[in-house]
Structure formats: C-alpha cells, structure tokens
Design a protein around this motif. Structure first.
Motif, mmCIF file in Angstrom:
data_model
loop_
_atom_site.group_PDB
_atom_site.id
_atom_site.type_symbol
_atom_site.label_atom_id
_atom_site.label_comp_id
_atom_site.label_asym_id
_atom_site.label_seq_id
_atom_site.Cartn_x
_atom_site.Cartn_y
_atom_site.Cartn_z
ATOM 1 N N GLU A 132 0.196 7.983 -4.121
ATOM 2 C CA GLU A 132 -0.723 8.094 -5.523
ATOM 3 C C GLU A 132 0.489 8.115 -6.466
ATOM 4 O O GLU A 132 0.114 7.918 -7.795
ATOM 5 C CB GLU A 132 -1.802 8.995 -5.530
ATOM 6 C CG GLU A 132 -1.460 10.488 -5.346
ATOM 7 C CD GLU A 132 -2.524 11.273 -5.450
ATOM 8 O OE1 GLU A 132 -2.264 12.623 -5.857
ATOM 9 O OE2 GLU A 132 -3.379 11.031 -5.195
ATOM 10 N N LEU A 133 1.648 8.792 -6.560
ATOM 11 C CA LEU A 133 2.522 9.026 -7.186
ATOM 12 C C LEU A 133 3.517 7.989 -7.341
ATOM 13 O O LEU A 133 4.247 7.803 -8.361
ATOM 14 C CB LEU A 133 3.342 10.232 -7.042
ATOM 15 C CG LEU A 133 2.463 11.521 -7.021
ATOM 16 C CD1 LEU A 133 3.519 12.816 -6.387
ATOM 17 C CD2 LEU A 133 2.040 11.993 -8.232
ATOM 18 N N GLU A 134 3.351 6.715 -6.717
ATOM 19 C CA GLU A 134 4.258 5.661 -6.788
ATOM 20 C C GLU A 134 3.631 4.524 -7.386
ATOM 21 O O GLU A 134 2.482 4.735 -7.199
ATOM 22 C CB GLU A 134 4.680 5.250 -5.277
ATOM 23 C CG GLU A 134 5.276 6.142 -4.638
ATOM 24 C CD GLU A 134 6.997 6.499 -4.747
ATOM 25 O OE1 GLU A 134 7.339 5.843 -5.778
ATOM 26 O OE2 GLU A 134 7.232 6.907 -3.765
ATOM 27 N N SER A 135 4.449 3.676 -7.979
ATOM 28 C CA SER A 135 3.749 2.479 -8.657
ATOM 29 C C SER A 135 2.947 1.481 -7.614
ATOM 30 O O SER A 135 3.147 1.571 -6.393
ATOM 31 C CB SER A 135 4.950 1.746 -9.258
ATOM 32 O OG SER A 135 5.714 0.951 -8.380
ATOM 33 N N ASP A 136 2.163 0.812 -8.378
ATOM 34 C CA ASP A 136 1.434 -0.340 -7.375
ATOM 35 C C ASP A 136 2.208 -1.141 -6.811
ATOM 36 O O ASP A 136 2.197 -1.579 -5.665
ATOM 37 C CB ASP A 136 0.611 -1.069 -8.250
ATOM 38 C CG ASP A 136 -0.753 -0.275 -8.837
ATOM 39 O OD1 ASP A 136 -1.010 0.698 -8.110
ATOM 40 O OD2 ASP A 136 -1.384 -0.614 -9.586
ATOM 41 N N ASN A 183 3.777 0.702 -3.802
ATOM 42 C CA ASN A 183 2.665 0.790 -2.864
ATOM 43 C C ASN A 183 2.126 -0.597 -2.202
ATOM 44 O O ASN A 183 1.765 -0.591 -0.992
ATOM 45 C CB ASN A 183 1.518 1.375 -3.493
ATOM 46 C CG ASN A 183 1.681 2.893 -3.426
ATOM 47 O OD1 ASN A 183 2.557 3.481 -2.673
ATOM 48 N ND2 ASN A 183 1.251 3.642 -4.447
ATOM 49 N N ASN A 184 2.345 -1.581 -2.817
ATOM 50 C CA ASN A 184 1.790 -3.009 -2.254
ATOM 51 C C ASN A 184 3.167 -3.535 -1.383
ATOM 52 O O ASN A 184 2.684 -4.650 -0.810
ATOM 53 C CB ASN A 184 1.734 -3.888 -3.357
ATOM 54 C CG ASN A 184 0.522 -3.479 -3.920
ATOM 55 O OD1 ASN A 184 -0.489 -2.805 -3.489
ATOM 56 N ND2 ASN A 184 0.328 -3.900 -5.234
ATOM 57 N N MET A 185 4.192 -2.969 -1.421
ATOM 58 C CA MET A 185 5.182 -3.720 -0.565
ATOM 59 C C MET A 185 6.139 -2.753 0.407
ATOM 60 O O MET A 185 6.722 -3.342 1.400
ATOM 61 C CB MET A 185 6.159 -4.492 -1.398
ATOM 62 C CG MET A 185 7.139 -3.631 -2.392
ATOM 63 S SD MET A 185 8.250 -4.515 -3.386
ATOM 64 C CE MET A 185 9.701 -3.548 -3.050
ATOM 65 N N THR A 186 6.279 -1.803 0.387
ATOM 66 C CA THR A 186 6.871 -0.778 1.269
ATOM 67 C C THR A 186 6.418 -0.514 2.579
ATOM 68 O O THR A 186 5.417 -0.119 2.706
ATOM 69 C CB THR A 186 7.163 0.369 0.563
ATOM 70 O OG1 THR A 186 7.764 0.306 -0.722
ATOM 71 C CG2 THR A 186 8.308 1.208 1.159
ATOM 72 N N LEU A 229 8.286 9.884 -1.737
ATOM 73 C CA LEU A 229 9.728 9.476 -1.457
ATOM 74 C C LEU A 229 10.503 9.260 -3.030
ATOM 75 O O LEU A 229 11.723 9.170 -2.898
ATOM 76 C CB LEU A 229 9.932 8.282 -0.659
ATOM 77 C CG LEU A 229 9.824 8.409 0.768
ATOM 78 C CD1 LEU A 229 9.711 7.278 1.529
ATOM 79 C CD2 LEU A 229 10.856 9.444 1.522
ATOM 80 N N GLY A 230 9.679 8.833 -3.862
ATOM 81 C CA GLY A 230 10.243 8.869 -5.339
ATOM 82 C C GLY A 230 10.823 7.407 -5.259
ATOM 83 O O GLY A 230 11.726 7.125 -6.066
ATOM 84 N N LEU A 231 10.348 6.415 -4.632
ATOM 85 C CA LEU A 231 10.660 5.096 -4.716
ATOM 86 C C LEU A 231 10.846 4.397 -5.839
ATOM 87 O O LEU A 231 11.443 3.416 -6.517
ATOM 88 C CB LEU A 231 10.312 4.170 -3.661
ATOM 89 C CG LEU A 231 10.546 4.818 -2.134
ATOM 90 C CD1 LEU A 231 9.736 3.687 -1.261
ATOM 91 C CD2 LEU A 231 11.807 4.904 -1.936
ATOM 92 N N THR A 232 9.493 4.606 -6.743
ATOM 93 C CA THR A 232 9.285 4.001 -7.969
ATOM 94 C C THR A 232 10.375 4.517 -8.869
ATOM 95 O O THR A 232 11.066 3.751 -9.562
ATOM 96 C CB THR A 232 8.297 4.342 -8.661
ATOM 97 O OG1 THR A 232 6.833 4.314 -7.625
ATOM 98 C CG2 THR A 232 7.624 4.008 -10.095
ATOM 99 N N ALA A 233 10.740 5.714 -9.077
ATOM 100 C CA ALA A 233 11.792 6.051 -9.872
ATOM 101 C C ALA A 233 13.311 5.798 -9.527
ATOM 102 O O ALA A 233 13.957 5.408 -10.270
ATOM 103 C CB ALA A 233 12.043 7.665 -9.766
#
Length: 182
Positions: free
Chosen positions: A137-141, A144-147, A167-171
C-alpha cells in the motif's frame, strides 16, 4: 565454466557502467554504481562485480541487503551482454551469487523484476525460486502492477514468501528517473 569476478570500484567504474548500460539501456548505470560504491544508509551491504570470461567482460552481477531484512541477500545488477547469452553464463553467475550469499551467512536470496525480463524469469524459475507478485500500500500503482519477487532458501528450510513487505521501490524509481533527467 571459468569466470572471473572483479569488484566494481572507482578504477573500473566506467567499464561497469558501460556494461550495465549495454544490458539495460534505460537504466542509469553510473548513478546506481556510484551509490553502490558509496555507503547507502538503508543497505547493510552492496557488492557489485564485473564478470569476465577469457579476459573479456561479459556481464555484471551483484549482491545487496537491506538493514531492515538482514538475513536476505538480493541479486543486483545481474545481466549478460547479448552476444554472450544462452551459453550458460547467467546460470553460473547466479550460482556464484547464491554461493557468495551463503558464505556471507544469508539464509535466503531474492530478486525483484518485472515480466518484461522473460529470460531472467525463466532462469529464476529453473533455479527453483518461488515467484510472487509484489503489492504494498505504500508503493505506487505502477510498482504494484508490475513487480515480481523471486525467492529461494539457502538452508534446508522452505522459503517464506516475501508477503509484500515494504521495499521502497517507488522512491527508488523516482530517484532513478530524476537522476536520468540531470
């Protein structure tokens, strides 16, 4: 297979960047390797290698871990230059990574990717890695849609799912995009 693994450092940084950018042309190899050479406060450790076969650089492979998840080694900057693919190098490089992680005391290995890297996904599955889709929920769409996260135990214990731990992948993605613009 006789491969040689040389640590990426300031002396061979440009070669590592060149290889990385050849394998992944849309990534900022320079920025990512510089961060790997310097101390990242969120990472327990990060080690990257240039991989040679017969004195020819054929790819890169690395290992990193998060302070928050100290028992897990993550596969980083893993790739083989196109003309050296389908010769067993990627499998040998993955085995080197898993052996290194085990020697360093990690109990599991993981890698995140997306479904655009079909060859890599096939290798991870051949290596017995568990596949799961990442959504937090803390990551971008977009994240979340591709990882996809692949996981494997280095012990006799069955691997536990990553179970969408943050994991902080959005940042990370945003940081990479902003450094690509500079």
């Amino acid at each position: 297979m006789d491969l040689k693994y040389i640590d990426v450092d300031n002396d061979n940084l440009e070669l590592a960047v060149q290889i990385q950018n050849t394998i992944f042309p849309d990534e900022d190899g320079r920025q990512n390797y510089i961060e790997g050479i310097t101390n990242d406060p969120y990472r327990k450790e990060m080690i990257n290698y240039i991989v040679y076969s017969d004195q020819i650089p054929i790819g890169v492979v690395g290992l990193y871990s998060y302070n928050e998840y100290p028992d897990t080694a993550w596969l980083s900057w893993f790739g083989v230059i196109e003309e050296y693919r389908n010769k067993g190098y990627a499998s040998a490089m993955f085995d080197f990574f898993a052996m290194l992680a085990s020697k360093k005391g990690y109990t599991s290995v993981r890698v995140y990717t997306d479904d655009s890297f079909k060859e890599a996904m096939s290798l991870y599955e051949k290596k017995g890695m568990l596949k799961e889709y990442y959504s937090n929920e803390l990551e971008s769409d977009a994240i979340n849609n591709m990882t996809i996260i692949y996981s494997k135990s280095l012990t006799e214990e069955m691997i536990k799912k990553w179970d969408n731990k943050f994991l902080g992948l959005t940042a990370q993605s945003e940081k990479e995009c902003s450094s690509n613009k500079n």
